[in-house]
Motif scaffolding. Structure first.
Motif, PDB file in Angstrom:
ATOM      1  N   GLY A 187       0.785  -1.234   0.000  1.00  0.00           N
ATOM      2  CA  GLY A 187       0.000   0.000   0.000  1.00  0.00           C
ATOM      3  C   GLY A 187       0.812   1.277   0.000  1.00  0.00           C
ATOM      4  N   ARG A 188       1.938   1.294  -0.706  1.00  0.00           N
ATOM      5  CA  ARG A 188       2.746   2.521  -0.748  1.00  0.00           C
ATOM      6  C   ARG A 188       1.960   3.661  -1.392  1.00  0.00           C
ATOM      7  NH1 ARG A 188       6.124   1.900  -4.969  1.00  0.00           N
ATOM      8  NH2 ARG A 188       7.300   0.278  -3.901  1.00  0.00           N
ATOM      9  N   LYS A 189       2.008   4.838  -0.749  1.00  0.00           N
ATOM     10  CA  LYS A 189       1.333   6.027  -1.273  1.00  0.00           C
ATOM     11  C   LYS A 189       2.284   7.223  -1.205  1.00  0.00           C
ATOM     12  CE  LYS A 189      -3.279   4.575   0.249  1.00  0.00           C
ATOM     13  NZ  LYS A 189      -4.454   4.923   1.093  1.00  0.00           N
ATOM     14  N   ARG A 190       2.245   8.026  -2.233  1.00  0.00           N
ATOM     15  CA  ARG A 190       3.063   9.250  -2.282  1.00  0.00           C
ATOM     16  C   ARG A 190       2.280  10.398  -1.667  1.00  0.00           C
ATOM     17  NH1 ARG A 190       5.958  11.450  -7.842  1.00  0.00           N
ATOM     18  NH2 ARG A 190       6.746  13.447  -7.012  1.00  0.00           N
ATOM     19  N   VAL A 191       2.928  11.156  -0.772  1.00  0.00           N
ATOM     20  CA  VAL A 191       2.259  12.253  -0.071  1.00  0.00           C
ATOM     21  C   VAL A 191       2.567  13.599  -0.701  1.00  0.00           C
ATOM     22  CG1 VAL A 191       2.041  13.449   2.149  1.00  0.00           C
ATOM     23  CG2 VAL A 191       2.260  10.953   2.090  1.00  0.00           C
ATOM     24  N   THR A 192       3.835  13.873  -1.043  1.00  0.00           N
ATOM     25  CA  THR A 192       4.230  15.157  -1.613  1.00  0.00           C
ATOM     26  C   THR A 192       4.600  14.976  -3.089  1.00  0.00           C
ATOM     27  OG1 THR A 192       6.530  14.848  -0.913  1.00  0.00           O
ATOM     28  CG2 THR A 192       5.054  16.013   0.608  1.00  0.00           C
ATOM     29  N   HIS A 193       4.532  16.093  -3.854  1.00  0.00           N
ATOM     30  CA  HIS A 193       4.700  15.991  -5.308  1.00  0.00           C
ATOM     31  C   HIS A 193       5.450  17.192  -5.903  1.00  0.00           C
ATOM     32  CE1 HIS A 193       1.249  13.372  -4.420  1.00  0.00           C
ATOM     33  NE2 HIS A 193       1.591  12.702  -5.506  1.00  0.00           N
ATOM     34  N   ASP A 194       6.238  17.911  -5.124  1.00  0.00           N
ATOM     35  CA  ASP A 194       6.832  19.142  -5.652  1.00  0.00           C
ATOM     36  C   ASP A 194       8.310  19.010  -6.014  1.00  0.00           C
ATOM     37  OD1 ASP A 194       8.121  19.170  -3.153  1.00  0.00           O
ATOM     38  OD2 ASP A 194       6.608  20.493  -2.291  1.00  0.00           O
ATOM     39  N   LEU A 195       8.913  17.832  -5.823  1.00  0.00           N
ATOM     40  CA  LEU A 195      10.288  17.524  -6.214  1.00  0.00           C
ATOM     41  C   LEU A 195      11.362  18.260  -5.415  1.00  0.00           C
ATOM     42  CD1 LEU A 195       9.938  17.389 -10.108  1.00  0.00           C
ATOM     43  CD2 LEU A 195       9.654  15.546  -8.450  1.00  0.00           C
ATOM     44  N   ALA A 196      10.995  19.032  -4.405  1.00  0.00           N
ATOM     45  CA  ALA A 196      11.994  19.681  -3.562  1.00  0.00           C
ATOM     46  C   ALA A 196      12.653  18.645  -2.643  1.00  0.00           C
ATOM     47  CB  ALA A 196      11.350  20.778  -2.720  1.00  0.00           C
ATOM     48  N   PRO A 197      13.935  18.820  -2.280  1.00  0.00           N
ATOM     49  CA  PRO A 197      14.579  17.886  -1.349  1.00  0.00           C
ATOM     50  C   PRO A 197      13.842  17.849  -0.009  1.00  0.00           C
ATOM     51  CG  PRO A 197      16.193  19.331  -2.372  1.00  0.00           C
ATOM     52  CD  PRO A 197      14.849  19.881  -2.726  1.00  0.00           C
ATOM     53  N   LYS A 198      13.678  16.639   0.537  1.00  0.00           N
ATOM     54  CA  LYS A 198      12.967  16.477   1.806  1.00  0.00           C
ATOM     55  C   LYS A 198      13.685  15.464   2.670  1.00  0.00           C
ATOM     56  CE  LYS A 198       8.661  17.425  -0.568  1.00  0.00           C
ATOM     57  NZ  LYS A 198       9.352  17.564  -1.877  1.00  0.00           N
ATOM     58  N   ARG A 199      13.541  15.631   4.006  1.00  0.00           N
ATOM     59  CA  ARG A 199      14.153  14.706   4.955  1.00  0.00           C
ATOM     60  C   ARG A 199      13.287  14.618   6.207  1.00  0.00           C
ATOM     61  NH1 ARG A 199      20.346  16.889   5.464  1.00  0.00           N
ATOM     62  NH2 ARG A 199      19.216  18.437   6.688  1.00  0.00           N
ATOM     63  N   TYR A 200      13.449  13.547   6.943  1.00  0.00           N
ATOM     64  CA  TYR A 200      12.940  13.352   8.302  1.00  0.00           C
ATOM     65  C   TYR A 200      11.455  13.674   8.483  1.00  0.00           C
ATOM     66  CZ  TYR A 200      17.916  13.016   9.123  1.00  0.00           C
ATOM     67  OH  TYR A 200      19.231  12.648   9.050  1.00  0.00           O
ATOM     68  N   PRO A 201      10.574  12.926   7.821  1.00  0.00           N
ATOM     69  CA  PRO A 201       9.144  13.094   8.092  1.00  0.00           C
ATOM     70  C   PRO A 201       8.805  12.654   9.511  1.00  0.00           C
ATOM     71  CG  PRO A 201       9.518  11.118   6.788  1.00  0.00           C
ATOM     72  CD  PRO A 201      10.844  11.822   6.888  1.00  0.00           C
ATOM     73  N   ALA A 202       7.808  13.307  10.095  1.00  0.00           N
ATOM     74  CA  ALA A 202       7.383  12.978  11.469  1.00  0.00           C
ATOM     75  C   ALA A 202       5.870  13.118  11.559  1.00  0.00           C
ATOM     76  CB  ALA A 202       8.067  13.896  12.476  1.00  0.00           C
ATOM     77  N   PHE A 203       5.187  12.000  11.794  1.00  0.00           N
ATOM     78  CA  PHE A 203       3.742  12.027  11.987  1.00  0.00           C
ATOM     79  C   PHE A 203       3.381  12.823  13.242  1.00  0.00           C
ATOM     80  CE2 PHE A 203       3.332   8.184   9.258  1.00  0.00           C
ATOM     81  CZ  PHE A 203       2.167   8.512   8.569  1.00  0.00           C
ATOM     82  N   SER A 204       2.302  13.607  13.147  1.00  0.00           N
ATOM     83  CA  SER A 204       1.728  14.197  14.358  1.00  0.00           C
ATOM     84  C   SER A 204       1.091  13.086  15.183  1.00  0.00           C
ATOM     85  CB  SER A 204       0.677  15.247  13.983  1.00  0.00           C
ATOM     86  OG  SER A 204      -0.394  14.653  13.272  1.00  0.00           O
ATOM     87  N   PRO A 205       0.933  13.280  16.494  1.00  0.00           N
ATOM     88  CA  PRO A 205       0.395  12.210  17.347  1.00  0.00           C
ATOM     89  C   PRO A 205      -1.006  11.733  16.965  1.00  0.00           C
ATOM     90  CG  PRO A 205       1.500  13.843  18.682  1.00  0.00           C
ATOM     91  CD  PRO A 205       1.440  14.408  17.290  1.00  0.00           C
ATOM     92  N   ASP A 206      -1.793  12.580  16.289  1.00  0.00           N
ATOM     93  CA  ASP A 206      -3.106  12.121  15.846  1.00  0.00           C
ATOM     94  C   ASP A 206      -3.072  11.501  14.446  1.00  0.00           C
ATOM     95  OD1 ASP A 206      -2.806  14.311  14.168  1.00  0.00           O
ATOM     96  OD2 ASP A 206      -4.452  15.477  15.046  1.00  0.00           O
TER      97      ASP A 206
END
Length: 322
Positions: A187-206
């Motif tokens: 069930g892989r899903k892509r969340v962002t789509h702007d091609l900018a470099p990204k690191r260290y995602p962190a879910f909010s507690p909810d």
């Protein structure tokens, strides 16, 4: 039955003495109650794991080891800290220690670097990145057993609050985007789509939002937040890195990097999750402080006029009502 329940309440209250929340003021008259923060510091010449109160006081070195120790992550019960260390060989490996720095155990081995440890919400497993030519994410039991590869071309895992998904960064579709995947690898899903470099995602507690580092503006990263479905993208803070949410989602810890390559300085900060109220916690201009993680036993944001309550007291009320 009542005597067993009473004993349980007393035990939990005793455990919480070491990690009770602490009130401090942020900018513009906001009061925060949250637990201690663990972080990495280079102030001793090599990276060590430190812990401090939520107001920046009582900073203590937990590792005191000549090899590299970094990227600490609290266990969900606040009793353990996972971290990365090179103390047992050339390749950095995932280790776990007690919250006071004692009883260090190495969970992984091998020639490839391991990093980015993140505990599952139930405390039973740890996800991490393996730097083997192309990064991939693996999961291991908290006792070092049952290691399993989860996702290729992936790094910086972060477990969802419900334990069913892991957010990560991948360049599989160009750029470095945020994705989520089920812990069964489906069930892989892509969340962002702007091609900018990204690191260290962190879910909010909810589980409704994901904070992450965004590098679209050049040398320094910013902290953005986006809904878990990819909507409502918002920048929270410039030149801010490594977001860590408080248990209620009201506060985010992060670090600010100043200077130039070869002469960077880092300081730990707190801000409310809307980015409006900020306080700097570490102030040593000769130090490089990084990788903050807020204790899971802390409290949250409240208007300054409201009365604060320790986590231990709240937990006692919940048990008494059962």
């Amino acid at each position: 039955m009542r005597s067993k329940l009473t004993s349980r309440i007393i035990l939990i209250a005793v455990l919480c003495v070491c990690v009770t929340s602490k009130e401090l003021w942020l900018k513009n008259g906001y009061a925060v109650n949250t637990g201690p923060i663990v972080f990495t510091s280079f102030r001793d010449g090599d990276p060590e794991i430190y812990v401090m109160d939520a107001d920046g006081g009582n900073q203590e070195n937990l590792t005191n080891h000549p090899e590299y120790d970094y990227q600490p992550d609290w266990s969900p019960d606040g009793m353990k800290i996972a971290f990365v260390s090179s103390r047992d060989g050339a390749a950095s490996q995932i280790h776990v220690m007690d919250a006071d720095g004692k009883n260090v155990i190495r969970l992984t081995d091998g020639r490839w670097q391991k990093r980015d440890p993140d505990w599952s919400p139930d405390g039973g497993r740890i996800a991490f990145t393996v730097d083997e030519r192309e990064d991939y994410i693996a999961v291991i039991d908290a006792d070092g057993r049952n290691r399993k590869k989860l996702e290729d071309w992936a790094r910086h895992p972060d477990w969802s609050p419900g334990g069913g998904q892991i957010a990560f960064v991948s360049g599989r579709d160009g750029g470095n985007e945020i994705y989520v995947i089920g812990v069964d690898g489906q069930g892989r899903k892509r969340v962002t789509h702007d091609l900018a470099p990204k690191r260290y995602p962190a879910f909010s507690p909810d589980g409704r939002r994901i904070a992450y580092e965004d590098g679209r503006d050049g040398l320094f990263f910013d902290i953005n937040v986006v809904d878990a479905d990819g909507r409502n993208l918002k920048k929270l803070e410039d030149k801010a890195m490594y977001p860590s949410w408080s248990p209620d989602g009201g506060v985010i810890a992060y670090y600010v990097l100043d200077g130039m390559p070869g002469n960077f300085r880092g300081t730990i900060h707190l801000m409310t999750s809307d980015g409006r109220h900020i306080r700097q916690l570490s102030h040593d201009r000769n130090a490089l402080d990084l990788d903050p993680d807020i204790s899971p036993l802390g409290l949250a944001v409240s208007p300054a006029s409201r009365t604060s309550t320790t986590w231990g007291k709240l937990k006692k009320v919940e048990l008494d009502r059962r």
